[in-house]
Scaffold this motif. Structure first.
Motif, PDB file in Angstrom:
ATOM      1  N   UNK A  55     -42.554  33.008  33.380  1.00 56.76           N
ATOM      2  CA  UNK A  55     -41.399  33.408  32.582  1.00 56.76           C
ATOM      3  C   UNK A  55     -41.240  32.332  31.514  1.00 56.76           C
ATOM      4  N   UNK A  56     -41.450  32.697  30.256  1.00 52.73           N
ATOM      5  CA  UNK A  56     -41.486  31.726  29.170  1.00 52.73           C
ATOM      6  C   UNK A  56     -40.436  31.997  28.109  1.00 52.73           C
ATOM      7  N   UNK A  57     -39.742  30.937  27.716  1.00 48.18           N
ATOM      8  CA  UNK A  57     -38.889  31.010  26.530  1.00 48.18           C
ATOM      9  C   UNK A  57     -39.834  30.969  25.332  1.00 48.18           C
ATOM     10  N   UNK A  58     -39.404  31.455  24.196  1.00 42.95           N
ATOM     11  CA  UNK A  58     -40.266  31.443  23.009  1.00 42.95           C
ATOM     12  C   UNK A  58     -40.106  30.153  22.224  1.00 42.95           C
ATOM     13  N   UNK A  59     -38.878  29.704  22.082  1.00 44.91           N
ATOM     14  CA  UNK A  59     -38.652  28.484  21.307  1.00 44.91           C
ATOM     15  C   UNK A  59     -38.650  27.285  22.254  1.00 44.91           C
ATOM     16  N   UNK A  60     -39.751  26.546  22.217  1.00 44.37           N
ATOM     17  CA  UNK A  60     -39.942  25.369  23.064  1.00 44.37           C
ATOM     18  C   UNK A  60     -40.287  24.174  22.183  1.00 44.37           C
ATOM     19  N   UNK A  61     -40.080  22.964  22.683  1.00 48.63           N
ATOM     20  CA  UNK A  61     -40.442  21.792  21.891  1.00 48.63           C
ATOM     21  C   UNK A  61     -41.963  21.594  21.847  1.00 48.63           C
ATOM     22  N   UNK A  62     -42.468  21.212  20.712  1.00 45.29           N
ATOM     23  CA  UNK A  62     -43.866  20.846  20.495  1.00 45.29           C
ATOM     24  C   UNK A  62     -44.857  22.004  20.525  1.00 45.29           C
ATOM     25  N   UNK A  63     -44.520  23.099  21.180  1.00 43.56           N
ATOM     26  CA  UNK A  63     -45.426  24.232  21.284  1.00 43.56           C
ATOM     27  C   UNK A  63     -44.562  25.467  21.530  1.00 43.56           C
ATOM     28  N   UNK A  64     -44.830  26.536  20.815  1.00 49.51           N
ATOM     29  CA  UNK A  64     -44.032  27.743  21.029  1.00 49.51           C
ATOM     30  C   UNK A  64     -44.434  28.410  22.349  1.00 49.51           C
ATOM     31  N   UNK A  65     -43.555  29.251  22.839  1.00 47.28           N
ATOM     32  CA  UNK A  65     -43.870  30.009  24.038  1.00 47.28           C
ATOM     33  C   UNK A  65     -45.073  30.918  23.834  1.00 47.28           C
ATOM     34  N   UNK A  66     -45.256  31.391  22.613  1.00 48.44           N
ATOM     35  CA  UNK A  66     -46.425  32.229  22.296  1.00 48.44           C
ATOM     36  C   UNK A  66     -47.713  31.420  22.450  1.00 48.44           C
ATOM     37  N   UNK A  67     -47.710  30.217  21.903  1.00 47.67           N
ATOM     38  CA  UNK A  67     -48.884  29.354  22.025  1.00 47.67           C
ATOM     39  C   UNK A  67     -49.142  29.005  23.485  1.00 47.67           C
ATOM     40  N   UNK A  68     -48.075  28.708  24.202  1.00 50.67           N
ATOM     41  CA  UNK A  68     -48.213  28.389  25.618  1.00 50.67           C
ATOM     42  C   UNK A  68     -48.802  29.575  26.376  1.00 50.67           C
TER      43      UNK A  68
END
Length: 147
Positions: A55-68
């Motif tokens: 379960x991933x948020x999209x706006x994350x520090x250093x890397x977006x949830x999409x990239x993750x």
């Protein structure tokens, strides 16, 4: 079922864990194996553990949830990704990275139950060896947003 949660807000992590614990509609044991505020920590943990669902948020520090999500799927292609965000506008991109679902914050228990049932279906199909993929949710999700 092994679950990880990634969100840059501590309260959001706690709320999602609590929502998962209170779900009774799906009779699958949910085991949150990790909650992370830093996407790099989640990525490192997934090199050791093999979660079934992230379960991933999209706006994350250093890397977006999409990239993750893309990096997690490169490590574990069978993992299911569910985005949990306050931003509706990223939905199409989320489905382009093969997300199983897209939940808008604040997550409603009934809506989470739908997602969990979908995950349980996918996992039972995989366990049965069918390899069948359910119809992508993108069309139905987008249709529900345009009504």
């Amino acid at each position: 079922m092994k679950v990880i949660i990634v969100d840059d807000e501590h309260l959001a992590l706690l709320k999602m864990e609590k929502l998962l614990q209170t779900q009774t509609a799906v009779h699958v044991p949910w085991n949150v194996i990790g909650s992370y505020m830093n996407p790099h920590d989640a990525l490192a943990a997934c090199r050791i553990e093999v979660p079934d669902v992230a379960f991933l948020d999209i706006e994350l520090p250093e890397m977006s949830g999409m990239e993750l999500a893309e990096q997690l799927l490169a490590i574990h292609p069978q993992m299911h990704i569910v985005f949990v965000t306050a931003f509706q506008q990223f939905a199409v991109h989320a489905f382009q990275v093969n997300a199983l679902d897209y939940l808008l914050k604040p997550v409603q228990p009934a809506r989470l139950a739908v997602t969990l049932k979908r995950i349980a279906q996918c996992l039972s199909l995989k366990a049965a060896g069918s390899g069948t993929i359910l119809v992508p949710l993108e069309q139905s999700w987008l249709a529900s947003r345009t009504k």
